[in-house]
Design a protein around this motif. Structure first.
Motif, PDB file in Angstrom:
ATOM      1  N   LEU A 160      38.575 -32.590  -4.534  1.00 40.57           N
ATOM      2  CA  LEU A 160      37.311 -32.599  -4.946  1.00 40.57           C
ATOM      3  C   LEU A 160      37.806 -31.112  -5.940  1.00 40.57           C
ATOM      4  O   LEU A 160      37.204 -31.141  -6.953  1.00 40.57           O
ATOM      5  CB  LEU A 160      37.211 -30.940  -3.420  1.00 40.57           C
ATOM      6  CG  LEU A 160      35.753 -31.163  -2.988  1.00 40.57           C
ATOM      7  CD1 LEU A 160      36.875 -32.994  -2.133  1.00 40.57           C
ATOM      8  CD2 LEU A 160      35.870 -30.435  -1.403  1.00 40.57           C
ATOM      9  N   VAL A 166      34.773 -30.340  -8.028  1.00 37.35           N
ATOM     10  CA  VAL A 166      33.034 -29.561  -6.991  1.00 37.35           C
ATOM     11  C   VAL A 166      33.422 -28.107  -7.163  1.00 37.35           C
ATOM     12  O   VAL A 166      34.823 -27.616  -7.203  1.00 37.35           O
ATOM     13  CB  VAL A 166      33.011 -29.716  -5.940  1.00 37.35           C
ATOM     14  CG1 VAL A 166      32.344 -29.628  -5.055  1.00 37.35           C
ATOM     15  CG2 VAL A 166      33.057 -31.923  -5.712  1.00 37.35           C
ATOM     16  N   GLU A 167      32.447 -27.647  -7.850  1.00 34.37           N
ATOM     17  CA  GLU A 167      33.133 -25.675  -7.767  1.00 34.37           C
ATOM     18  C   GLU A 167      32.403 -25.558  -6.385  1.00 34.37           C
ATOM     19  O   GLU A 167      31.292 -25.979  -5.627  1.00 34.37           O
ATOM     20  CB  GLU A 167      31.720 -25.472  -8.967  1.00 34.37           C
ATOM     21  CG  GLU A 167      32.329 -26.029 -10.608  1.00 34.37           C
ATOM     22  CD  GLU A 167      33.281 -24.347 -10.761  1.00 34.37           C
ATOM     23  OE1 GLU A 167      33.713 -23.981 -10.013  1.00 34.37           O
ATOM     24  OE2 GLU A 167      33.681 -25.422 -11.834  1.00 34.37           O
ATOM     25  N   PRO A 168      33.005 -24.033  -6.183  1.00 36.34           N
ATOM     26  CA  PRO A 168      33.650 -23.560  -6.844  1.00 36.34           C
ATOM     27  C   PRO A 168      35.428 -23.339  -6.911  1.00 36.34           C
ATOM     28  O   PRO A 168      36.449 -23.030  -7.730  1.00 36.34           O
ATOM     29  CB  PRO A 168      33.775 -21.852  -6.720  1.00 36.34           C
ATOM     30  CG  PRO A 168      33.037 -21.935  -5.283  1.00 36.34           C
ATOM     31  CD  PRO A 168      32.883 -23.186  -5.313  1.00 36.34           C
ATOM     32  N   ILE A 169      35.797 -24.507  -6.367  1.00 40.97           N
ATOM     33  CA  ILE A 169      36.792 -24.867  -6.356  1.00 40.97           C
ATOM     34  C   ILE A 169      37.431 -25.127  -7.610  1.00 40.97           C
ATOM     35  O   ILE A 169      38.574 -25.011  -7.338  1.00 40.97           O
ATOM     36  CB  ILE A 169      36.975 -26.955  -5.736  1.00 40.97           C
ATOM     37  CG1 ILE A 169      36.387 -26.204  -4.019  1.00 40.97           C
ATOM     38  CG2 ILE A 169      38.626 -26.818  -5.015  1.00 40.97           C
ATOM     39  CD1 ILE A 169      37.198 -25.412  -2.942  1.00 40.97           C
ATOM     40  N   GLU A 176      44.140 -17.754  -5.570  1.00 37.43           N
ATOM     41  CA  GLU A 176      42.979 -18.044  -4.655  1.00 37.43           C
ATOM     42  C   GLU A 176      42.928 -19.082  -3.426  1.00 37.43           C
ATOM     43  O   GLU A 176      42.977 -18.753  -2.400  1.00 37.43           O
ATOM     44  CB  GLU A 176      41.410 -17.917  -5.487  1.00 37.43           C
ATOM     45  CG  GLU A 176      40.420 -17.651  -4.545  1.00 37.43           C
ATOM     46  CD  GLU A 176      39.063 -17.292  -5.067  1.00 37.43           C
ATOM     47  OE1 GLU A 176      38.231 -16.378  -4.252  1.00 37.43           O
ATOM     48  OE2 GLU A 176      38.818 -17.777  -6.709  1.00 37.43           O
ATOM     49  N   TRP A 180      44.100 -18.593   0.256  1.00 35.16           N
ATOM     50  CA  TRP A 180      42.657 -19.250   1.436  1.00 35.16           C
ATOM     51  C   TRP A 180      44.064 -20.693   2.693  1.00 35.16           C
ATOM     52  O   TRP A 180      43.970 -20.240   3.493  1.00 35.16           O
ATOM     53  CB  TRP A 180      41.598 -20.044   1.438  1.00 35.16           C
ATOM     54  CG  TRP A 180      40.468 -19.088   0.701  1.00 35.16           C
ATOM     55  CD1 TRP A 180      39.870 -18.376  -0.261  1.00 35.16           C
ATOM     56  CD2 TRP A 180      39.693 -18.768   1.753  1.00 35.16           C
ATOM     57  NE1 TRP A 180      39.329 -17.415  -0.152  1.00 35.16           N
ATOM     58  CE2 TRP A 180      39.164 -18.288   1.443  1.00 35.16           C
ATOM     59  CE3 TRP A 180      39.903 -19.072   3.102  1.00 35.16           C
ATOM     60  CZ2 TRP A 180      37.827 -17.137   1.827  1.00 35.16           C
ATOM     61  CZ3 TRP A 180      39.284 -18.192   3.965  1.00 35.16           C
ATOM     62  CH2 TRP A 180      38.275 -17.534   3.489  1.00 35.16           C
TER      63      TRP A 180
ATOM     64  N   GLN B 144      29.815 -20.462  -1.244  1.00 29.57           N
ATOM     65  CA  GLN B 144      29.734 -22.003  -1.623  1.00 29.57           C
ATOM     66  C   GLN B 144      31.778 -22.278  -1.954  1.00 29.57           C
ATOM     67  O   GLN B 144      32.171 -23.492  -1.697  1.00 29.57           O
ATOM     68  CB  GLN B 144      29.354 -22.067  -2.784  1.00 29.57           C
ATOM     69  CG  GLN B 144      27.763 -21.692  -3.369  1.00 29.57           C
ATOM     70  CD  GLN B 144      27.916 -20.366  -3.678  1.00 29.57           C
ATOM     71  OE1 GLN B 144      28.662 -20.005  -3.442  1.00 29.57           O
ATOM     72  NE2 GLN B 144      26.162 -19.920  -3.594  1.00 29.57           N
ATOM     73  N   LEU B 145      32.618 -21.207  -1.720  1.00 30.47           N
ATOM     74  CA  LEU B 145      33.249 -21.907  -2.093  1.00 30.47           C
ATOM     75  C   LEU B 145      34.367 -21.930  -0.426  1.00 30.47           C
ATOM     76  O   LEU B 145      35.023 -23.266  -0.384  1.00 30.47           O
ATOM     77  CB  LEU B 145      35.115 -20.454  -2.514  1.00 30.47           C
ATOM     78  CG  LEU B 145      36.340 -20.478  -3.161  1.00 30.47           C
ATOM     79  CD1 LEU B 145      36.462 -21.807  -3.444  1.00 30.47           C
ATOM     80  CD2 LEU B 145      36.909 -19.352  -3.321  1.00 30.47           C
ATOM     81  N   ARG B 146      33.707 -21.373   0.078  1.00 30.26           N
ATOM     82  CA  ARG B 146      33.925 -21.278   1.937  1.00 30.26           C
ATOM     83  C   ARG B 146      33.639 -23.010   1.280  1.00 30.26           C
ATOM     84  O   ARG B 146      34.299 -23.564   2.662  1.00 30.26           O
ATOM     85  CB  ARG B 146      33.383 -20.572   2.479  1.00 30.26           C
ATOM     86  CG  ARG B 146      34.308 -19.463   2.134  1.00 30.26           C
ATOM     87  CD  ARG B 146      33.324 -18.122   3.082  1.00 30.26           C
ATOM     88  NE  ARG B 146      34.032 -16.682   2.665  1.00 30.26           N
ATOM     89  CZ  ARG B 146      34.549 -16.231   3.687  1.00 30.26           C
ATOM     90  NH1 ARG B 146      34.863 -16.468   4.877  1.00 30.26           N
ATOM     91  NH2 ARG B 146      34.845 -15.052   4.122  1.00 30.26           N
ATOM     92  N   GLY B 148      33.502 -25.228   0.472  1.00 26.53           N
ATOM     93  CA  GLY B 148      33.849 -26.147  -0.456  1.00 26.53           C
ATOM     94  C   GLY B 148      34.773 -26.744   0.167  1.00 26.53           C
ATOM     95  O   GLY B 148      35.981 -27.806   0.338  1.00 26.53           O
TER      96      GLY B 148
END
Lengths: 219, 219
Positions: A160, A166-169, A176, A180, B144-146, B148
């Motif tokens: 990703l 793919v944002e925001p990845i 960060e 996670w 959105q980050l989650r 992703g």
């Protein structure tokens, strides 16, 4: 990043050997490919293959252009023990992709997704050199499955972030991502039966033979 | 699995339109491709494109051969609320890959990894149709980050299980995968700041601007 194999020699001989090796390993697989066959395809003396790469395993690793040398990197990552291993692995993996070696990682992903032969070679390599080393260090049931689950999270974030973009990845910082994904890998590595299932409820396989119910699969 | 678009018509007209649509979307992108241009490339009347697919979005979805219709599936998965959402998504995703639609999913992964154009089309589609729907349902920071991160875990397990075929991920049952991966997704969806960082220690980004420190990247 550490590199496998020696620096290129004059006249591109090393590159000719690597191209021949890629073709031979892809066509014959690791077991059936030979130094002699690679040398013949590259039109060089077999001694030259050994001079550059030391062994069949050496020429294989160099031909695969794996973006780091697992024999060196994995023991270093494992050395401090299982505490914090998840976060260390995430940071190392993101560092590799963010470095110049990321281009090699990208090329490797393209070739394995495009070709079953390349996938098979990489699968054997990663199982032996990466997953087996990590699994050995885990003192829990199902260590190979856990190592594979950790690999799946790392591979997915690479796809990703670097390939599909793919944002925001893409713009998440390494810190960060470590915050996670580190605990995800850590849970895979250390959760004990009973706490690793997380969501209690009907329909899960606790206490049954987990390999039993695999459905037939098309595709 | 639900399919987008109508059944094939006589004479392969539908297939001709789809082939033309794939070429046009790949070359021009979604915005610049037109029904008229697709019809011209397929040597059919534009009305026929609308007859089969209803709209540009309809022909795009059919051309992409996405293995399920997100407009139908995602709201159903979200309807019971965020409780258990992680496990429902894992089970749905594994079901799709284990079904005949898994072949389409496989083809889609190959095309996006092989081609930046295909990756760009799929990225926009997945962001709009899948990730945005999931993110909307999350009442937490960084939705959105989650979404992703959850997608990254699913994509990674698909790559290892169906494309590279790494054991024991291949022979793990859907129950086992749901038990391991469900809580991973659930944590991404629901963890609050403070508990989502999991492994306390120096070097993480708590309280800083997370978008700030993105390093320059080669490759």
């Amino acid at each position: 990043m550490p590199r496998t194999g020696r620096r290129p020699g004059p006249g591109g001989t090393r590159d000719k050997i690597l191209a021949a090796a890629r073709a031979q390993f892809g066509k014959l697989g690791y077991e059936r490919a030979t130094i002699r066959g690679i040398a013949r395809a590259a039109r060089v003396d077999p001694k030259l293959v050994l001079h550059y790469f030391g062994s069949k395993d050496g020429v294989f690793k160099a031909a695969m252009e794996f973006p780091f040398d697992p024999a060196e990197a994995i023991p270093q990552l494992l050395a401090p023990g299982v505490d914090g291993l998840g976060e260390r692995l995430v940071r190392f993996f993101i560092d590799v992709w963010d470095s110049p070696a990321g281009a090699r990682a990208h090329a490797l992903v393209r070739s394995i997704v495009a070709s079953d032969e390349a996938a098979s070679l990489l699968r054997d390599f990663v199982r032996r050199e990466v997953l087996a080393r990590v699994a050995e260090s885990l003192e829990v049931p199902d260590p190979q499955l856990r190592a594979g689950l950790a690999a799946s999270q790392l591979v997915g974030v690479a796809i990703l972030r670097y390939i599909v973009k793919v944002e925001p990845i893409v713009s998440a910082t390494p810190d960060e991502l470590a915050a996670w994904l580190g605990p995800t890998l850590q849970r895979y590595f250390t959760a004990r039966d009973g706490d690793h299932r997380g969501l209690p409820g009907p329909g899960h396989a606790r206490g049954t033979d987990r390999r039993r119910k695999r459905p037939a699969r098309s595709a």
